[in-house]
Design a protein around this motif. Structure first.
Motif, PDB file in Angstrom:
ATOM      1  N   TYR A  49      35.218  56.409   3.136  1.00 43.18           N
ATOM      2  CA  TYR A  49      36.604  56.859   3.333  1.00 43.18           C
ATOM      3  C   TYR A  49      37.592  55.698   3.161  1.00 43.18           C
ATOM      4  N   HIS A 108      31.157  64.330   6.000  1.00 47.00           N
ATOM      5  CA  HIS A 108      31.153  64.137   4.544  1.00 47.00           C
ATOM      6  C   HIS A 108      31.025  65.446   3.787  1.00 47.00           C
ATOM      7  N   TYR A 114      27.393  57.214  -2.277  1.00 51.73           N
ATOM      8  CA  TYR A 114      27.481  58.577  -1.749  1.00 51.73           C
ATOM      9  C   TYR A 114      26.142  59.314  -1.773  1.00 51.73           C
TER      10      TYR A 114
END
Length: 457
Positions: A416, A264, A284
């Motif tokens: 993703y 990431h 996130y």
């Protein structure tokens, strides 16, 4: 059973060469061209790359965080790991404050034994310090757990500077090594208080209260302690260019510093926190947070040059329902991202296929270096006679799309989503057993605890 993988190209950190691989029972019996298939089941691997089983040296299965528990336990998380080509994970056995290391180890053994699909080991978390824990460090190393974790943030887990220095000295004496989470806790708390005072409680405040200089400062601080102790250390989940500069400075002083980063940090940008949709930004939230594009490029360059030794996932998954606990206060969003299933595809697509790194570099950071650093080389991390029969038959021409609907990870999203990928683990062998075939995980409860030795990197 004897299995001959015929016609593929074997990948090592030294390069790629055409070779057959003969598996006999749990181990690699031979590697070479035109091996005899007499008495063996022959698998046609023409056009395929044969990687050693990937090693993920940083996962968090069945971990309690902020009153909730990570969505993957050892059963679901290890199946997801296998599907992506990872045959060994190293998780973290974490005692509570005031507990002996043994208490944490016993608890994590109970979580993993008889439930893990792939092979596994543990790092021991040091979140307290006294003479008993100092003594236990030697006991853990003797039992095959030579690696430890320390935190410079999170009050429930961090220890003071003096104790960290003493721990580094003791680890050096016992032949162990520490991976350290580096962020400046005091300034993070001050910035968080300021954000609360402004009423800035959305996910966008998360990266602003944990900026890159606070990671770099903590890295520099740790490395000066390590310099005084004359002890090697691992910087885990390094995310920022400034932190790399501190590592380079320490290396110029003659220090031994190992570096881990995560997909990431290589692939996502800090704009992910700008969405006005809470859930889109909250998923996130992790620590350290996602950084800028210039940090990405610095990490890729360090990966190419060998300055970064391993790419692990820091797999710490939470569902969207769990993330919503911080709907009105970003500090209550459980921090962490899922990633154990897609690491190989992401690194191959955006590294090897994109021309940023070679297949041998991918092998170095996913296989050989983790095996050496964490003391399981040459049993793991290489395809060579006598090594475990952990093989990833990789199809470099496979095409696909990452979606939450098609994943084994026990979460309802992926960072993703919709990303196109090239390359896939067509088959995965775990100690000579076909564990994954074209995306189907064929084994359960097959994992063994891997007793590890000293760092060999």
């Amino acid at each position: 059973m004897r299995i001959l993988l015929r016609g593929g190209r074997v990948v090592s950190a030294g390069g790629v060469r055409a070779s057959d691989v003969l598996l006999d029972g749990e181990i690699v019996a031979a590697v070479g061209e035109n091996l005899s298939g007499e008495g063996a089941r022959v698998v046609d691997c023409a056009g395929k790359l044969l990687f050693p089983g990937f090693i993920d040296g940083h996962t968090h299965f069945d971990l309690e965080v902020g009153g909730t528990i990570t969505a993957d336990d050892f059963a679901t998380g290890s199946r997801a790991a296998l599907r992506g080509g990872t045959t060994t994970v190293i998780d973290f056995a974490a005692p509570d404050k005031g507990e002996a290391l043994r208490a944490g180890l016993d608890r994590w053994r109970g979580k993993a034994e008889g439930r893990c699909a792939c092979d596994y080991g543990f790092h021991m978390t040091i979140d307290d310090w006294d003479e008993g824990i100092s003594r236990e460090i030697g006991e853990m190393a003797a039992e095959g757990i030579p690696s430890f974790k320390m935190y410079m943030t999170y009050p429930a887990m961090m220890i003071g500077e003096g104790d960290m220095y003493r721990a580094l000295l003791r680890l050096k004496e016992a032949g162990g090594i520490a991976g350290v989470h580096c962020e400046n806790d005091g300034v993070i708390r001050a910035l968080t208080e300021d954000a609360r005072a402004r009423g800035a409680l959305g996910p966008g405040s998360h990266p602003r209260t944990r900026p890159a200089p606070l990671e770099a400062e903590a890295v520099a601080h740790l490395l000066r302690l390590a310099q005084l102790a004359d002890a090697p250390v691992i910087i885990v989940h390094l995310s920022a260019r400034e932190s790399l500069e501190e590592v380079r400075a320490a290396r110029r002083r003659g220090q031994t510093v190992y570096v881990e980063t995560c997909p990431h940090y290589l692939l996502l940008e800090d704009s992910v926190y700008d969405s006005p949709d809470f859930m889109e930004a909250a998923k996130y939230v992790c620590a350290p947070p996602i950084r800028r594009r210039e940090d990405q490029e610095a990490l890729w360059e360090a990966l190419r040059s060998g300055e970064i030794h391993t790419v692990a996932t820091d797999h710490c998954p939470f569902t969207t329902a769990q993330k919503r606990a911080g709907r009105y206060d970003f500090t209550k969003i459980p921090g962490g991202l899922p990633g154990v299933e897609h690491r190989g595809q992401l690194l191959y697509t955006h590294g090897v296929a994109a021309g940023r790194i070679g297949a041998e570099d991918m092998c170095r950071v996913l296989c050989e270096n983790p095996a050496r650093l964490y003391g399981c080389w040459p049993r793991k991390g290489v395809i060579a006679p006598g090594s475990d029969g952990d093989i990833v038959v990789w199809d470099p021409e496979a095409r696909g799309t990452i979606t939450a609907a098609d994943q084994v990870q026990n979460v309802d999203y992926t960072p993703y989503e919709g990303w196109a990928v090239q390359g896939a683990a067509e088959q995965v062998y775990l100690r000579g057993i076909l564990a994954v075939d074209r995306g189907a995980v064929l084994v359960e409860n097959s994992g063994q605890f891997i007793k590890r030795g000293r760092n060999q990197l």
